[in-house]
Design a protein around this motif. Structure first.
Motif, short mmCIF file in Angstrom:
data_model
loop_
_atom_site.label_atom_id
_atom_site.label_comp_id
_atom_site.label_asym_id
_atom_site.label_seq_id
_atom_site.Cartn_x
_atom_site.Cartn_y
_atom_site.Cartn_z
N MET B 1 84.02 -54.65 27.24
CA MET B 1 85.44 -54.85 27.51
C MET B 1 85.91 -53.88 28.58
N ARG B 2 86.45 -54.48 29.63
CA ARG B 2 87.01 -53.64 30.70
C ARG B 2 88.41 -53.18 30.30
N LEU B 91 84.38 -49.23 34.19
CA LEU B 91 84.20 -48.62 32.87
C LEU B 91 84.30 -49.72 31.83
N GLN B 92 83.34 -49.76 30.91
CA GLN B 92 83.43 -50.81 29.90
C GLN B 92 83.09 -50.28 28.52
N LEU B 93 83.89 -50.69 27.56
CA LEU B 93 83.60 -50.34 26.17
C LEU B 93 82.62 -51.37 25.64
N GLU B 94 81.38 -50.94 25.38
CA GLU B 94 80.35 -51.88 24.94
C GLU B 94 80.40 -52.03 23.41
N GLU B 95 80.50 -50.90 22.72
CA GLU B 95 80.60 -50.93 21.26
C GLU B 95 81.73 -50.00 20.84
N ASN B 110 82.09 -55.72 19.89
CA ASN B 110 80.62 -55.77 19.86
C ASN B 110 80.10 -56.44 21.11
N LYS B 111 79.06 -55.87 21.68
CA LYS B 111 78.48 -56.36 22.93
C LYS B 111 79.57 -56.60 23.98
N GLY B 112 80.57 -55.74 23.97
CA GLY B 112 81.62 -55.81 24.98
C GLY B 112 82.70 -56.84 24.70
#
Lengths: 199, 123
Positions: B1-2, B91-95, B110-112
């Motif tokens: 998630m961006r 920047l991405q939140l993956e988990e 989960n998995k972005g």
């Protein structure tokens, strides 16, 4: 981008193996998806440099399509003078999201996925420019198409491109203008599978 | 998630009035290179809630953005645009999770992919 090239690209993508009837998950025909985005980009400039949201089930064709229209990095490289935009794809169904992300990876596209029921989508105002969607027609669940339209018109600052059955056209137009504050509502294209797109 | 997505999402639980911004719980952050497109950034800038973006980027470990919303004249500076680009898109939140600021309800990522599906009693 040539329309034919867009269609052939989309023709190679994975489709649902077991569509869920209750979610009205019929795949969007490639020529319809291609035509819709082609019109949005070439007639109205609603794709390049824009933030595009893609609503709802069975739509990964359009997901990948709206990306490839703008994505320099995609293997296509046929869309000259088109810059990258971002696509946000929303779906209620894990399986749809999985297939969509596989397709996105194949095409080397970055897509922002959100798992959510469109009816419960809560955004901070009109944050996207354009919404594209092929909503459930409401044949299984009455009013599902109108729920999608209502939310789409709430979050889009620019335009909404939506496919509907010809038989519901007058109702859709009236609801958009009267109930959902659309600035205008017009039929942009009639397509053979009994649907049409408007903005 | 961006953070582009984070900047739009609000808590969608019924009855919540201040659902924005969602707090971020970080388990794993990844960085992905995204092509730099100044025109897209200039189009997005007026739509962004600046403080939410600056705070979110800090919680993902990036502290180069100013706290206050900058003047739009800064959009002429490539140095600024590059920082904005990095925070918004790379920047991405993956988990991890997004947390409703009012109720504390957690939406897993989960998995972005953030899962904003509600339970029956939250609709």
């Amino acid at each position: 981008m040539k329309l034919k090239q867009l269609e052939s690209l989309l023709g190679g993508l994975e489709q649902f193996s077991n569509p869920k009837v209750e979610l009205e998950q019929y795949p969007t025909g490639t020529h319809i998806a291609a035509r819709m985005l082609y019109t949005a980009e070439n007639s109205f400039g609603d794709v390049t440099d824009k933030l595009v949201a893609d609503f709802g089930c069975g739509m990964w064709y359009v997901r990948c399509c709206s990306c490839s229209l703008g994505c320099r990095k995609s293997f296509l490289q046929i869309a000259e003078n088109v810059s990258i935009e971002q696509v946000i794809a929303i779906d209620i169904d894990s399986q749809s999201l999985e297939i969509a992300s596989v397709n996105a990876e194949d095409l080397e596209l970055d897509i922002n996925f959100i798992q959510c029921d469109i009816r419960n989508l809560e955004w901070r105002g009109q944050t996207v420019d354009t919404v594209v969607m092929n909503p459930p027609f409401g044949t299984r669940k009455k009013g599902a198409d109108m729920d999608f339209l209502c939310v789409a018109l709430k979050v889009a600052s620019g335009a909404v491109y939506s496919l509907h059955k010809t038989s519901t056209r007058d109702h859709v137009k009236k609801a958009a203008l009267r109930d959902f504050n659309a600035g205008s509502a017009e039929v942009l294209c009639e397509v053979s599978e009994d649907g049409f797109a408007w903005s | 998630m961006r953070l582009l997505t984070h900047n739009m999402l609000s808590s969608n639980i019924k009855g919540v009035t201040n659902g924005f911004p969602l707090r971020i719980e970080v388990e794993k952050v990844i960085e992905k290179q995204v092509d730099f497109n100044p025109d897209f950034l200039k189009n997005m800038f007026p739509k962004i809630e600046w403080k939410a973006l600056a705070d979110a980027s800090r919680s993902l470990g990036y502290s180069e953005l100013p706290d206050e919303a900058p003047e739009s004249s800064l959009l002429e500076s490539e140095e600024f645009l590059k920082k904005f680009h990095h925070a918004l898109l790379e920047l991405q939140l993956e988990e991890g999770a997004l947390v409703c600021p009012e109720t504390g309800r957690k939406f897993p990522v989960n998995k972005g992919i953030p899962n904003m599906l509600l339970h029956e009693d939250e609709v």
